[in-house]
Structure formats: structure tokens, C-alpha cells
Design a protein around this motif. Structure first.
Motif, mmCIF file in Angstrom:
data_model
loop_
_atom_site.group_PDB
_atom_site.id
_atom_site.type_symbol
_atom_site.label_atom_id
_atom_site.label_comp_id
_atom_site.label_asym_id
_atom_site.label_seq_id
_atom_site.Cartn_x
_atom_site.Cartn_y
_atom_site.Cartn_z
ATOM 1 N N ARG A 388 0.849 -1.192 0.000
ATOM 2 C CA ARG A 388 0.000 0.000 0.000
ATOM 3 C C ARG A 388 0.885 1.242 0.000
ATOM 4 O O ARG A 388 1.656 1.479 0.931
ATOM 5 C CB ARG A 388 -0.937 0.007 1.202
ATOM 6 N N LYS A 391 -2.074 5.489 -0.605
ATOM 7 C CA LYS A 391 -3.463 5.075 -0.445
ATOM 8 C C LYS A 391 -3.945 4.114 -1.527
ATOM 9 O O LYS A 391 -5.145 3.924 -1.716
ATOM 10 C CB LYS A 391 -4.395 6.299 -0.396
ATOM 11 N N LYS A 392 -2.980 3.494 -2.269
ATOM 12 C CA LYS A 392 -3.342 2.512 -3.284
ATOM 13 C C LYS A 392 -2.585 1.216 -3.034
ATOM 14 O O LYS A 392 -1.437 1.234 -2.625
ATOM 15 C CB LYS A 392 -3.013 3.034 -4.685
ATOM 16 N N GLU A 393 -3.250 0.108 -3.285
ATOM 17 C CA GLU A 393 -2.626 -1.202 -3.144
ATOM 18 C C GLU A 393 -1.980 -1.559 -4.481
ATOM 19 O O GLU A 393 -2.655 -1.657 -5.517
ATOM 20 C CB GLU A 393 -3.674 -2.254 -2.764
ATOM 21 N N ILE A 394 -0.660 -1.730 -4.464
ATOM 22 C CA ILE A 394 0.091 -1.982 -5.699
ATOM 23 C C ILE A 394 0.591 -3.419 -5.694
ATOM 24 O O ILE A 394 1.303 -3.833 -4.775
ATOM 25 C CB ILE A 394 1.288 -1.009 -5.824
#
Length: 465
Positions: A388, A391-394
Motif C-alpha cells: 500500500r 493510499k493505493k494497493e500496488i
């Protein structure tokens, strides 16, 4: 009776801070580091205005990062350390002040009470460039291997520790009630046969030893020559796969070692023709300090310098200065090497490079140093399928590689040898610090089996010496 209290680096790796108090109430703080594992921790559990002296073992942030706050909180004494440590600490503390300032500027636009409270808390734990300058005026350099008299009853000797340029172990000699006690603080110990630095020196016989235990339960895996391993990794990533090699590395110490080995490969004709981006202005300034203190490097590095006139500069090395230049590397599509800090991916420009390359199956992210639990680096090393960030799950498609052949820390065998240079019948106690629970307990078992008396202090715990 003299006593020691453990205010940092107790049952954890970061935030080294130890208070040595003499019978006459003279108080010496050994190291004053930031606790990188617990950002909400109380900064000082003692009154800084009561301190008489501070001794700094080396310039890494987790050992020196709170020094300006010490003065901000009332300390008026001096900081004793080696000359290279002063030069490197100046870079670390000024960089830290810039980070505090940038964070404060970004949050000024928020008007909500919760954000204002957060800013107030950061101001309490942060410091300005001016406060850094004031603290730097109080630094005093002392020589290695020479007893420095602090008073008639107190002296200290700095012994080279091999962990970082200027890093030292500190041996205090105290005269109380007609007897002499010797208390040593290992600081962070380097590994033997470092590419740039001399091996750590053994300490004279002491009564008490405060010893780091970062790798107390591990033996370094790397048995190849560092250049050979690096050549292999670069070939696999950048030649066979035509991908990017992303290297998270601390600006001071690890980056210099990595660049030096790349330079050696380049001069031997073993470095493929590709761009090497060193994306850390602080690392660039740190390499200048290494050049300034060439006399304190090992003979191999000095001989290399005599022949090549530079330790770190080679063809196709590009030093990145601005944020704009750093961000533009995301659009550089050719095979390349990108080195940036921090080594644990806790901040700095490396976060952007990792974020840009996690999805890229042709990229390799190579970890060359210790990563504390909870950091992005630690999660990747331990096989996280996604990370994360922003604020994004990569998802993680890049190859994650790790080697400790570049480590600046002594491993379990080195640490054991360091302690065993002390006669067990004369060494009254070994206090283990600067390690996670597993490594500390493993090292405790090793030392105890050798007949040494060992303690693992908790934070705030005191012992009579």
C-alpha cells in the motif's frame, strides 16, 4: 555508585540513547537517536538540562537525530565525537530539518483542529535549520585511540568501530572511591573486510560492555566477493532482462560502498554500458566527506584512489539533484541502475522509484541493508504480494532480491568475537541493545553458553555498576 539507564535502543534496533550517571551526579548521554520504530514515543524521559555531556558514537540518524531537540529542551553542554562524525552529522541533521520544514509547510493549509494538533505535535518533535546550527556549534572532535580526559576522575577513549566513516566504540574510565571502573559502549560495529573501512578494533579490558546485537542471531550469507555478486546481479537484471535495477540505500555509508564497487567494476571493464543514477543530494555531499577523510579508509581504498583519482566517480554515473530530475527517471525506458534513499523505503525519493517499478516484471529491487519490521522494505523482503503506497494497493510483480554482503553491521560471529576479546572472569556484565527480540535472545544464548553474564534491558531500566 555509577549507574546506567537505557532510554533508547532497548529491545529494539533504533533510537539509541543511554544515560551514564556517576557517583557525583555527573551525567553523560551516549547517543541521542530518533526512534524510527515508534514515532509517538516520548522523546526524552529525563531532563536534558541535567546532562553534563553527550558522547556520539556515529552519525546515523537513529544515533544522532534527536541532538537538536536536546538543546531545544535545555541542554547546554558539548557533544564529543570523531571529526568525520561531525561532518556527517551536519548533513544528517540539516537534511532532517529540511524534512521537518517541508512537512510543516504542506500541512499549513489545513485548518481543522485535528490537523493543527498534528502540526503542534510535529513541531514538538522537530527542529529548524537554525536549531541545527546552534547544536553544531557545540560539537567537539576527539581523536581515536587516545584517552581524552573529561575530568580528574573521568576519561573516554574512542576506538574505531568500522561501521561507518568516523564510527566509534566508546570506553569510559571512571575513578570512584579509590577504584577504577571501565564501561564500554560498542556503538554499531562493522563487519570485517569492508570494501571501504578498516575492521573494528577490539576493546581494552572493561568491567561492563553495552553491545549492539542487530545481527546477533544471523551469520551473513554472502560468501562471494561483493564485486562478483554485484556483476552477476547487474548482468541478470540489466543485460539479460533489459530491466531496471532499483537499489534502496542509505545516503551515508551504504551508497558510498555501492558506488565504490560499481567504480571498481567500471575500471575493470566489467560494468555494462548503462546509466547509473545516484538520486540523493545528501549522498553526493556524503561522498565528499569520504574524500576529505581518505586517510581513515582502508589500504585497498587508498590504493584505488591513488591509481584512479576518485573513489566514486565513473563513466555513465549521473548525480540527480532536483525533484524534477528525479521524477523524470520514471520515463527513462532503457536498462539502468537507480540508487536512492532510504534503505528501508521509509521516506525519500526511493519511494517514488519503488512505486513506479513494483508492477514491472522486468525490474529488480535489490535490498543491501537492514530493514526494520513494519517498513515497506521489510514487507517486500518477506514476500508481500502487494504494497500500500499513496493510499493505493500496488501488486508486486518486480523481482525482489536481497543480499547482506554489503551490510555495514557485524554478524553473529563477528559480535561473538568482539565480546570474546574480553576476559569473562573480568567482564561483569554484557548489556545487549540495538536489536530486535529474536536477534537479542539468540545472541544472549550464544554468550551465556560461553560463560558470560548477559542482561537485555527494557526501556527506562537502570543498573548499578
Amino acid at each position: 555508585m555509577a549507574s546506567i539507564t537505557f532510554y533508547g535502543g532497548a529491545k529494539q534496533v533504533t533510537g539509541s540513547m543511554y544515560l551514564l550517571e556517576l557517583e557525583d551526579n555527573y551525567k553523560i548521554l551516549i547517543d541521542c537517536g530518533k526512534d524510527l520504530e515508534n514515532h509517538d514515543a516520548e522523546i526524552f524521559d529525563f531532563d536534558p538540562s541535567d546532562l553534563d555531556l553527550v558522547l556520539l558514537t556515529h552519525a546515523h540518524y537513529d544515533h544522532c537525530g534527536n541532538i537538536p531537540l536536546l538543546f531545544k529542551s535545555g541542554y547546554k553542554g558539548q557533544i564529543l565525537c570523531s571529526a568525520p562524525t561531525i561532518a556527517l552529522a551536519e548533513l544528517v541533521l540539516k537534511d532532517s530539518a529540511n524534512i521537518f520544514d517541508n512537512k510543516a509547510q504542506k500541512k499549513k493549509s489545513f485548518g481543522k483542529a485535528a490537523f493543527r494538533h498534528k502540526i503542534d505535535r510535529q513541531n514538538e518533535s522537530g527542529y529548524s535549520k537554525g536549531e541545527v546550527e546552534k547544536s553544531l556549534d557545540r560539537f567537539i572532535s576527539i581523536s581515536f585511540n587516545s584517552k581524552f580526559a573529561i575530568s580528574e576522575s573521568l576519561s573516554v577513549t574512542l576506538v574505531p568501530a568500522g561501521h561507518l566513516l568516523g564510527a566509534a566504540s566508546a570506553v569510559f574510565e571512571i575513578k570512584e572511591a579509590g577504584t577504577i571502573k571501565r564501561i564500554a559502549f560498542s556503538g554499531d560495529l562493522g563487519r570485517k573486510s569492508s570494501p571501504l573501512l578498516n575492521d573494528p578494533l577490539p576493546l581494552p579490558q572493561v568491567d561492563y560492555l553495552v553491545c549492539e546485537s542487530t545481527y546477533g542471531g544471523r551469520v551473513h550469507e554472502g560468501k562471494d566477493m561483493p564485486e562478483s555478486l554485484l556483476e552477476k546481479i547487474i548482468y541478470e537484471c540489466c543485460v539479460e532482462k533489459r530491466g531496471r535495477l532499483i537499489v534502496p540505500a542509505f545516503s551515508i555509508g551504504r551508497t558510498q560502498t555501492f558506488l565504490y564497487l560499481l567504480n571498481k567494476l567500471s575500471k575493470e571493464g566489467k560494468l555494462p554500458t548503462l546509466k547509473v543514477f545516484a538520486d540523493s543530494p545528501m549522498a553526493k555531499r556524503s561522498t565528499k566527506v569520504y574524500d576529505d577523510y581518505l586517510d581513515q579508509l582502508n589500504d585497498e581504498a587508498k590504493d584505488f584512489y591513488k591509481v584512479n583519482k576518485s573513489l566514486f566517480d565513473f563513466d555513465n554515473l549521473i548525480q540527480i539533484e532536483t525533484e524534477k530530475e528525479s521524477k523524470s527517471l520514471a520515463n527513462f525506458m532503457e536498462p539502468c541502475i537507480i540508487i536512492a534513499s532510504s534503505g528501508m523505503i521509509t521516506g525519500g525519493r526511493i519511494k517514488s522509484h519503488v512505486r513506479s517499478n513494483l508492477r514491472n516484471a522486468y525490474s529488480t529491487i535489490l535490498f543491501i541493508g537492514y530493514c526494520a519490521e513494519g517498513t515497506i522494505g521489510h514487507k517486500l523482503i518477506n514476500g508481500a504480494k502487494s504494497i500500500r503506497m499513496n493510499k493505493k494497493e500496488i501488486p508486486v510483480h518486480a523481482k525482489i532480491a536481497r543480499t547482506d554482503i554489503f551490510s555495514g553491521h557485524a554478524d553473529a560471529d563477528d559480535l561473538l568475537g568482539f565480546v570474546k576479546s574480553q576476559q569473562k572472569d573480568k567482564l561483569k556484565n554484557v548489556f545487549l541493545v540495538h536489536g530486535d527480540q529474536g536477534n537479542m535472545e539468540a545472541f544472549d544464548r550464544k554468550l551465556s553458553s560461553e560463560g558470560y553474564k548477559v542482561e537485555i534491558p527494557g526501556k527506562g531500566q537502570s543498573y548499578i555498576l
